[in-house]
Structures are given as C-alpha cells and as structure tokens.
Scaffold this motif. Structure first.
Motif, PDB file in Angstrom:
ATOM      1  N   LEU A 254       2.285  13.578   2.096  1.00 24.74           N
ATOM      2  CA  LEU A 254       1.839  15.209   2.445  1.00 24.74           C
ATOM      3  C   LEU A 254      -0.045  15.400   1.567  1.00 24.74           C
ATOM      4  N   THR A 255      -0.096  14.727   0.159  1.00 22.49           N
ATOM      5  CA  THR A 255      -1.348  15.567  -0.809  1.00 22.49           C
ATOM      6  C   THR A 255      -2.183  14.025  -0.083  1.00 22.49           C
ATOM      7  N   LYS A 256      -3.730  14.597  -0.103  1.00 24.09           N
ATOM      8  CA  LYS A 256      -4.403  13.451   0.054  1.00 24.09           C
ATOM      9  C   LYS A 256      -4.127  12.496  -1.298  1.00 24.09           C
ATOM     10  N   PRO A 257      -4.474  11.482  -1.256  1.00 19.66           N
ATOM     11  CA  PRO A 257      -4.762  11.178  -3.179  1.00 19.66           C
ATOM     12  C   PRO A 257      -5.893  10.825  -3.253  1.00 19.66           C
ATOM     13  N   VAL A 258      -6.658  10.684  -4.506  1.00 14.31           N
ATOM     14  CA  VAL A 258      -7.912  10.139  -5.269  1.00 14.31           C
ATOM     15  C   VAL A 258      -8.799   9.200  -4.321  1.00 14.31           C
ATOM     16  N   ARG A 259      -7.551   8.464  -4.362  1.00 14.16           N
ATOM     17  CA  ARG A 259      -7.958   7.493  -3.821  1.00 14.16           C
ATOM     18  C   ARG A 259      -7.232   6.554  -3.309  1.00 14.16           C
ATOM     19  N   ASP A 260      -7.409   5.957  -1.918  1.00 12.86           N
ATOM     20  CA  ASP A 260      -6.837   5.123  -0.894  1.00 12.86           C
ATOM     21  C   ASP A 260      -6.284   3.558  -1.599  1.00 12.86           C
ATOM     22  N   SER A 261      -6.780   3.407  -2.379  1.00 14.24           N
ATOM     23  CA  SER A 261      -6.468   1.998  -3.377  1.00 14.24           C
ATOM     24  C   SER A 261      -5.994   1.736  -4.548  1.00 14.24           C
ATOM     25  N   ILE A 262      -4.910   2.413  -5.079  1.00 22.67           N
ATOM     26  CA  ILE A 262      -4.679   1.974  -6.756  1.00 22.67           C
ATOM     27  C   ILE A 262      -4.977   0.704  -7.175  1.00 22.67           C
ATOM     28  N   PRO A 263      -5.562   0.644  -7.915  1.00 18.41           N
ATOM     29  CA  PRO A 263      -5.107  -0.793  -8.394  1.00 18.41           C
ATOM     30  C   PRO A 263      -3.759  -1.346  -9.344  1.00 18.41           C
ATOM     31  N   ILE A 264      -3.271  -2.711  -8.444  1.00 16.24           N
ATOM     32  CA  ILE A 264      -1.711  -2.457  -9.492  1.00 16.24           C
ATOM     33  C   ILE A 264      -1.533  -4.289  -9.426  1.00 16.24           C
ATOM     34  N   TYR A 265      -1.360  -3.731 -10.628  1.00 12.35           N
ATOM     35  CA  TYR A 265      -0.807  -5.014 -11.284  1.00 12.35           C
ATOM     36  C   TYR A 265       0.113  -5.377 -11.477  1.00 12.35           C
ATOM     37  N   LEU A 266       0.683  -6.309 -11.339  1.00 15.15           N
ATOM     38  CA  LEU A 266       2.296  -7.399 -11.545  1.00 15.15           C
ATOM     39  C   LEU A 266       2.164  -8.363 -12.960  1.00 15.15           C
ATOM     40  N   ALA A 267       3.359  -7.993 -13.581  1.00 16.68           N
ATOM     41  CA  ALA A 267       3.736  -8.712 -14.521  1.00 16.68           C
ATOM     42  C   ALA A 267       4.662  -9.923 -13.874  1.00 16.68           C
ATOM     43  N   SER A 268       4.160 -10.690 -14.620  1.00 17.56           N
ATOM     44  CA  SER A 268       5.280 -12.064 -13.850  1.00 17.56           C
ATOM     45  C   SER A 268       5.474 -12.812 -15.271  1.00 17.56           C
ATOM     46  N   LEU A 269       5.716 -14.067 -15.058  1.00 20.09           N
ATOM     47  CA  LEU A 269       5.739 -15.244 -15.753  1.00 20.09           C
ATOM     48  C   LEU A 269       6.193 -16.506 -14.676  1.00 20.09           C
ATOM     49  N   GLY A 270       7.466 -16.420 -13.783  1.00 21.03           N
ATOM     50  CA  GLY A 270       8.320 -17.265 -12.874  1.00 21.03           C
ATOM     51  C   GLY A 270       7.262 -18.184 -11.872  1.00 21.03           C
TER      52      GLY A 270
END
Length: 338
Positions: free
Chosen positions: A151-167
């Motif tokens: 419904l609302t327009k984000p400030v950015r259309d691509s927010i950085p995504i970080y993943l926690a992973s070990l295997g």
C-alpha cells in the motif's frame, strides 16, 4: 572495511542503545540487533533509528519462520522509512530448538523458505502485485484473498538482505542471492577451508545485478598491553553455542567447530554442557579458538587480527568492545580501517 557492533542481549536496553549513540560519534558504521528468544528486534531497531543519525541498523537476525514474508518485508520497509534509508535486513533460519520450542512452528525446508522469503521481499519492495505458488501461497487458492501490492511506497525498492548461514548449502545460497553474509564463530585463518567451495559455487550462480557479497564477521575487541585475559569472556558464549544451542545430533555450531579441526574439543564441550557442567564446558574451549575469533591484545596484535579478517574477505568488521575504554577502542579501530 566498515565497522559494526552487535547490540548486547544483557542489560538495560535503553542504556545499551545510549552506548551505541556514543559509538556512532566514535565512527561506528552499523549496529546489529539480535532477537532469538529475547526482546523482539524491530522494536529496538525503531528506537535506534530515533536515537541515531547515520548508523546503518540491521536485524541479526529475524528468523524466517516467525513472520510471514509479507510482514518481514513490511517491517524492513517501515524501519527504512523512519531511519531515512538506513535499514539492513538480516534473516536466518535459526534452529529447531528455538523455532519449535519457543514459537511452536515446525522447522522444515529452511533453504526453500529462505529463497522464497528473499524473493518475495524484493518483489514487495518493488510494489509488484504479489502472486506466489510455493512453500508460501499468496493469495491462498481456496479463500477470499486477492493479489495485492504494498500500500505504501518504500523509501528504497531494494533494502540490503543479509543471511546468517553456516552449512555448505546455506552458505552457497547466501553467496547466490544475498547482499551480505552473517557467519558466526568466524576464524579467518580457517574460513576458506570450511566455506571456500560453497562460497565459490554460490558466486558462480549470482545475479550480476547484485553487489559483491558483504561479509560481516569479527569478535571481542579490546586494545591494550594488559587486556589479553579478556579473551576469556567469550568462553561461556562459545560453550553455550557449541555445547547447548541444539540437540546432540543437530547443533550447527558444534558441526562448525568440528569442521575447523577441533573435533575432540567440540565433542567434549557438548558432552559437558549437556550434562549440566557448564563451567567445565567453558573451560574446554581451546585457547587458540578464542585467540583466532577475537581482536584482543596489544595494538600490534589487534592490527594483525584486522588484516587476517580482511584477508579472509570480511568487509564489515563486527566487534564487541569489552575493554576498559570501549569508545576509545572503536575510535582507534576506525582510524586504522580508514
């Protein structure tokens, strides 16, 4: 190399955030807010947004099982809006003890769920009309729902995504689709042997439109000629993760210590911890492990540790200041990093 800190679990949340405000003035670039089964992360991140001016504010981590993909996307977009574009979305699968024990949600298909959540978040931020048929089904096929866009327009259309992973499979997925990687118990000298192949395999499938993978890792920080003993502060935490953060046959951190080459030590720590002998489990953590996973000691030694992390591909040094002058140590480290 950027510089970040994790917000600590223990203590008064407002006092901890006031310390982060002071660290921002000392040159800190980012703060990471955990959730686990303590306070929720978004509440504290919103407060941080109000109290800081330029810090990047990240979740480390929001478990993918505890919120719908749409709510995860809404939460990140809301934080990004109130912070003026400073949000980092750290996600992870957590583990079955927390997900099934605390949230009462079945821990299944972590890789598939992670991939779908990342894809849906990015589509939602672009304000696409969302239809999806996978593990998550949007809208439900047998109800009254209809495809919607945000419904609302984000400030950015691509927010950085970080993943926690070990295997290996999780790390390969991270290198393929994420903006950044949040490993834990990271030993820079041993990281390539443990994760090099998985990172390379994921990078080979990576979309060229994505930026280079941001790698966030570090450890305790204390600079001085008489602070070496402060490495010991990590013993209980390492013992908790390696010994007790998971069942005997399903502990990702125990598996990691074994892959680093500490197989006997990992077994001993787990046996002692699960037997309730937590102090003995902490004492069994190898001194070398504590040294390699920290930045504690005289200035020359800490500089060497910084370069070891840099050589291992770390691009955001994530430190926990434990010395007598935490703000001064962060300021010094900032000067070294340039």
């Amino acid at each position: 190399m950027r510089l970040s800190v994790p917000l600590q679990y223990a203590g008064d949340a407002r006092q901890l955030i006031e310390q982060v405000v002071a660290l921002e003035q000392a040159g800190l670039d980012a703060v990471w807010v955990a959730e686990a089964y303590g306070f929720d992360s978004p509440t504290l991140m919103g407060y941080l947004a109000a109290r800081t001016e330029r810090l990047l504010i990240g979740s480390a981590i929001l478990p993918i099982y505890t919120r719908t993909p749409s709510l995860i996307a809404q939460t990140a977009a809301g934080l990004d809006a109130v912070s003026g574009g400073r949000a980092l979305l750290g996600l992870g699968a957590s583990g079955p003890q927390v997900i099934e024990g605390w949230h009462g949600v079945r821990y299944d298909r972590p890789l598939g769920r992670t991939r779908e959540v990342v894809d849906l978040c990015r589509r939602i931020w672009r304000r696409e009309v969302i239809s999806h048929d996978g593990i998550y089904r949007l809208p439900l096929p047998d109800g009254l729902g209809k495809p919607l866009k945000m419904l609302t327009k984000p400030v950015r259309d691509s927010i950085p995504i970080y993943l926690a992973s070990l295997g290996d499979k999780n790390v390969q997925l991270t290198a393929e689709i994420a903006d950044g990687w949040l490993p834990t118990l990271f030993l820079p000298e041993k990281a390539a042997d443990v994760w090099g192949s998985a990172l390379a395999a994921g990078a080979a499938k990576r979309d060229a439109a994505l930026p280079p993978l941001d790698v966030v890792a570090g450890g305790l920080l204390a600079i001085g000629d008489d602070v070496t003993a402060m490495r010991e502060w990590a013993r209980p935490m390492v013992a908790l993760y390696v010994g007790g953060m998971g069942a005997r046959d399903r502990n990702f951190y125990n598996d990691l210590m074994r892959r680093y080459g500490y197989e006997d030590e990992a077994r001993t720590i787990q046996d002692l911890y699960l037997a309730g002998r937590k102090d003995e489990a902490a004492a069994a953590v190898p001194a070398e492990f504590l040294e390699l996973s920290s930045l504690v000691g005289p200035a020359g030694h800490v500089k060497e540790r910084v370069e070891a992390y840099r050589a291992a591909g770390v691009t955001m040094l994530n430190v926990t200041p434990v010395g007598p002058d935490p703000i001064g140590d962060v300021r010094t480290l900032r000067e070294w990093l340039g």
